[in-house]
Design an enzyme around this catalytic site. Sequence first.
Site, PDB file in Angstrom:
ATOM      1  N   GLY A  12     -50.057  41.418  -0.373  1.00 27.48           N
ATOM      2  CA  GLY A  12     -48.623  41.367  -0.687  1.00 27.48           C
ATOM      3  C   GLY A  12     -48.216  42.534  -1.554  1.00 27.48           C
ATOM      4  NE  ARG A  73     -49.875  38.444   3.585  1.00 27.61           N
ATOM      5  CZ  ARG A  73     -49.923  38.486   2.264  1.00 27.61           C
ATOM      6  NH1 ARG A  73     -51.037  38.747   1.648  1.00 27.61           N
ATOM      7  NH2 ARG A  73     -48.842  38.257   1.545  1.00 27.61           N
ATOM      8  CG  ASP A 104     -57.285  36.462  -4.921  1.00 27.48           C
ATOM      9  OD1 ASP A 104     -56.304  36.801  -4.217  1.00 27.48           O
ATOM     10  OD2 ASP A 104     -57.566  35.274  -5.145  1.00 27.48           O
ATOM     11  CB  THR A 127     -50.688  40.042  -6.915  1.00 25.38           C
ATOM     12  OG1 THR A 127     -50.028  38.791  -6.676  1.00 25.38           O
ATOM     13  CG2 THR A 127     -51.783  39.790  -7.926  1.00 25.38           C
ATOM     14  CG  ASP A 129     -48.720  35.279  -6.398  1.00 24.96           C
ATOM     15  OD1 ASP A 129     -47.536  34.934  -6.542  1.00 24.96           O
ATOM     16  OD2 ASP A 129     -49.247  35.446  -5.280  1.00 24.96           O
ATOM     17  CG  ASP A 131     -53.179  35.016  -7.798  1.00 28.01           C
ATOM     18  OD1 ASP A 131     -53.090  36.252  -7.810  1.00 28.01           O
ATOM     19  OD2 ASP A 131     -53.107  34.345  -6.754  1.00 28.01           O
ATOM     20  NE  ARG A 173     -47.911  31.926   0.158  1.00 22.88           N
ATOM     21  CZ  ARG A 173     -48.347  32.789   1.049  1.00 22.88           C
ATOM     22  NH1 ARG A 173     -48.682  32.382   2.247  1.00 22.88           N
ATOM     23  NH2 ARG A 173     -48.446  34.064   0.773  1.00 22.88           N
TER      24      ARG A 173
HETATM   25  P1  ADP Z   1     -53.870  39.856  -1.697  1.00 18.34           P
HETATM   26  O1  ADP Z   1     -54.680  41.092  -1.875  1.00 18.34           O
HETATM   27  O2  ADP Z   1     -52.460  40.033  -2.147  1.00 18.34           O
HETATM   28  O3  ADP Z   1     -54.560  38.637  -2.292  1.00 18.34           O
HETATM   29  P2  ADP Z   1     -54.492  38.960   1.060  1.00 18.34           P
HETATM   30  O4  ADP Z   1     -55.148  37.695   0.661  1.00 18.34           O
HETATM   31  O5  ADP Z   1     -53.538  38.944   2.195  1.00 18.34           O
HETATM   32  O6  ADP Z   1     -53.692  39.634  -0.140  1.00 18.34           O
HETATM   33  O7  ADP Z   1     -55.657  39.999   1.416  1.00 18.34           O
HETATM   34  C1  ADP Z   1     -55.384  41.337   1.706  1.00 18.34           C
HETATM   35  C2  ADP Z   1     -56.243  41.869   2.788  1.00 18.34           C
HETATM   36  O8  ADP Z   1     -57.625  41.718   2.487  1.00 18.34           O
HETATM   37  C3  ADP Z   1     -56.004  41.202   4.154  1.00 18.34           C
HETATM   38  O9  ADP Z   1     -55.761  42.224   5.080  1.00 18.34           O
HETATM   39  C4  ADP Z   1     -57.296  40.498   4.474  1.00 18.34           C
HETATM   40  O10 ADP Z   1     -57.586  40.639   5.846  1.00 18.34           O
HETATM   41  C5  ADP Z   1     -58.331  41.213   3.630  1.00 18.34           C
HETATM   42  N1  ADP Z   1     -59.373  40.268   3.209  1.00 18.34           N
HETATM   43  C6  ADP Z   1     -59.217  39.144   2.471  1.00 18.34           C
HETATM   44  N2  ADP Z   1     -60.401  38.499   2.334  1.00 18.34           N
HETATM   45  C7  ADP Z   1     -61.325  39.222   2.997  1.00 18.34           C
HETATM   46  C8  ADP Z   1     -62.739  39.097   3.237  1.00 18.34           C
HETATM   47  N3  ADP Z   1     -63.445  38.071   2.742  1.00 18.34           N
HETATM   48  N4  ADP Z   1     -63.344  40.050   3.974  1.00 18.34           N
HETATM   49  C9  ADP Z   1     -62.657  41.097   4.467  1.00 18.34           C
HETATM   50  N5  ADP Z   1     -61.328  41.269   4.278  1.00 18.34           N
HETATM   51  C10 ADP Z   1     -60.663  40.355   3.553  1.00 18.34           C
END
Ligand code: ADP
Length: 321
Positions: A12, A73, A104, A127, A129, A131, A173
């Site tokens: 995000g 994403r 994360d 982020t 959030d 978090d 969320r």
């Molecule tokens: P944020 O970084 O804001 O927490 P997301 O949870 O959407 O956002 O994660 C960002 C990107 O990291 C996404 O494109 C996702 O595919 C990738 N990602 C998340 N977890 C994993 C994982 N365990 N292995 C590989 N890529 C990951």
Amino acid sequence: MVTTIGIVTSGGDAPGMNAAIRAVTRIAHAKGLQVIGFERGWDGLLTNTYRKLTPRTVGGIIQLGGTMLHTLRCPAFEEPGGVERAAETLSMNNVEGLVVIGGDGSFRGAVELSKKSDALMVGIPATIDNDVYGTDETIGFDTAVNTAVGAIDKIRDTAISHERIFVVEVMGRKRGFLALEVGICVGAEVILIPEKPVTLEEVNKLMEENAKKGKKAGIIVAAEGFGDSSKMAREMQRQTESEVRLSILGYAQRGGSPTARSRLLASLFAQKAVELFCEAKGNMAVGLLNGKIISTDLKKCSETRKPLDLSLLDTANMLAT
Ligand code: ADP
């Protein structure tokens, strides 16, 4: 050969990501490093799409929300072969260090990539959030808090004039960091967060006690992840004497010009990230802990649940009497 570091913004978007891109680029250049920025999150590493970043190409962006590199994403990154392809892109472009700016989820992606690549990974937590474990604050959080507070102050005017109760849904969320801080700052009568289940009966009882005290207007700040805000507002309206309205703040909380604090955090995190590369240290995330810029193990940050101080709910309750 000049050492190259890459930047990727993933997950995000958050206000202050641009300030972080600018600062990494300029500080890295000051230290004699070359910088490239991958486009659209991990997708840029899968498709080898990047642009060269120089102190001039990152001019005029410190005050802009979002991310000039775009974000996405990217499920393909997690599919078999995805991480390997990204690792190839890094080695093909002689990228020796990668700065991952995100939450994360992005950090988990970086940990997976580090298993297949020799490049040093450094995470910068960004982020709204807040978090991410390993830092008291993430880039963008302060901006989102201020945006939500500004909007709710306006809603409060109507709440008082019409003696209504407003349920205001803020982002979050999974976690209640944003709702809790916003709730305290707007003087919310009730703060609802995923970490602390509360029944509708308890909320109704509190609002009815407030009405008896002469406090007929009220603001209930609810994190998105607490539950169905729309249903709650409807049920409150049905079960009590009060007029209840719902306002979902939505995506406005994610955008806008970063506050001074978000820009400062972005700049200092970036400096620490580049310093880590210069010391050949990878698999770290930078953070703010007790007023100091620090670094923590990236894997630990990606796996550990950040604690939320629930005693702040008691503080908020006392403040709302
Ligand atoms: P944020 O970084 O804001 O927490 P997301 O949870 O959407 O956002 O994660 C960002 C990107 O990291 C996404 O494109 C996702 O595919 C990738 N990602 C998340 N977890 C994993 C994982 N365990 N292995 C590989 N890529 C990951």
